[in-house]
Design a protein around this motif. Sequence first.
Motif: not given
Lengths: 338, 338
Positions: A218, A10, A4-5, A12, A333, A120, A221-222, A188, A185-186
């Motif tokens: 962000f 971040t 997930k990291r 996901a 996100c 978050s 990372d994405t 950070t 969805t995300h």
Amino acid sequence: MNEKRIGQRTVALSNPPSVLSFANIGGKFEGQGPLSGYFDELSQDSFFGEKTWEKAESAMQKKVVRRALEQAKLKPKDIGYILAGDLLNQCIGSSFGLRELGIPFYGLYGACSTMGESLSLAAMLIDGGFTERAIAVTSSHFCTAERQYRMPVPYGSQRTPTAQWTATASGCTVLGREGAGPYITHVTCGKIVDKGITDPNNMGAAMAPAAYDTLAAFFRDTGTAPKDYDLIVTGDLGELGHGIVRDFFSRDGVELGDNFQDCGLLLYDRESQDMHAGASGCGCSASVLNGYLLTQMQRGVWKKIVFAPTGALLSPTSSFQGESIPGICHAVCISAEK
Amino acid sequence: MNEKRIGQRTVALSNPPSVLSFANIGGKFEGQGPLSGYFDELSQDSFFGEKTWEKAESAMQKKVVRRALEQAKLKPKDIGYILAGDLLNQCIGSSFGLRELGIPFYGLYGACSTMGESLSLAAMLIDGGFTERAIAVTSSHFCTAERQYRMPVPYGSQRTPTAQWTATASGCTVLGREGAGPYITHVTCGKIVDKGITDPNNMGAAMAPAAYDTLAAFFRDTGTAPKDYDLIVTGDLGELGHGIVRDFFSRDGVELGDNFQDCGLLLYDRESQDMHAGASGCGCSASVLNGYLLTQMQRGVWKKIVFAPTGALLSPTSSFQGESIPGICHAVCISAEK
């Protein structure tokens, strides 16, 4: 087992939690601003029927959670966790506002970034399989903040042009494992960033480096760029801080266009309402998200946004002791699709 | 897909995170108490080399995190999240203490329950697959707490017999996905409980109903009884509050025996040190856990304990406005085996 990291900071979410409902509440000045049509409730009474402003702030949190629960046709017992905090010393806006609900409670302190922090953590607690549903909520009140951080309101103290106006507002999001979206969805997580700004009347400048730090992380990372989002909205940097973040990205060769906004610049009318550098307070980004932003997403105006509220982690005591102002920014996100 | 939630409020971690290292630090009076041998560092200087007590509290958090990282042979960059809070207005003990580390930061406010809250969230963030490692840390300082909540220390104010003594201490746990234990196996999130106690000099009585509520939920959800644990240790209820919890369970026909302890009763000598009803403050349970308790677990003295720190979610302002004192308690089960 750490899939997930993504990148350095971040996450996901593997099964992005859905917004089940949202609600907000504001006061007199919020009702005179351009977003007045996006509030569930606007009060002309700064006491919200209570005897003190602190109790009024708690009343706002209680009301906004009740309303969001009603809209989702849920009861407090259906909620696994409520994550909340506010600007008051010892976060009494939240503890007194939410004590009757009987929902398992994790108290947060993220200053004006609290809506980002609570969203978050709520999203991760759902995605991690710890609950079906969680609530994220926060608030601020102009009069409680003024007398705690600056001057008693009746004193009528002069404000500097760089000062922001603490919103009297609260916002609440109910998230769930299953739902029709929009989805988180995300996420950070912010780092504490302190570039040495010491003027507590210029919070925007103090928080801007943290906003840049988190947004840059962000995007890195994405593997995305600002143009991939319909809206990138910081918390309450106000006019000065918002411009500084734009400048920072410019130096990296990244132009943040018109889709780069700030909750502190959206809440009040920049011409007719004399709010100096813009709005601030936990309730600013919380009420803008849980009204204007999520409503427009539901209407399909935007498909994918980055919500990145910022907080200044100072106290009057730290300023009196000559300390600079650490900032933080938590980014989330939100997307129409999983 | 909600298999981790057992009963109403408890989470059974699917891959229980391991304690990788722990550290604590205390002041002069903590060094004169029965647990002095379980401190990594004891300072005779209440300023910890700084110019103010608030900066001293931040220095404690910084030192204790650095020491715990060293013991685990880890660097700040190896840590996915740090979860921290303290008693100071706007939690400046944490934000200023941890700002140099550059670790993604979620700020918490749980009053004296913070060590339980931070451990709970750190364990869930690891178990949920969001990071490999996370840190939980908190602190309190007698002098910062006295001047913020009660009277300036030099005033020499008389204390009531029910009053507790805020510990000058800090404690930090580093958790990781893989390790040799002890392990965090279960987490029970607290609810805000307010039974109408209004005396801020009797926090134990105000927090006791929350401790009873969370511990009862933990035993119910896990289908266990107090006799299944080597130690059940509340945070800092002190003498009065601890007795009240024992009475509550007695009425249910459940006898909490000698294995029911309280960090507030363990930290100072009840005879030679005149601390009235016992110790309190976020640093009390944090330093007792991250010294005495985890050391004895590593030595095999105890195999399975319930750590349940309690917090009083009031502020001086709420008391001035005639409000009662809401309490909360977060429970964490720590076991030598997964």
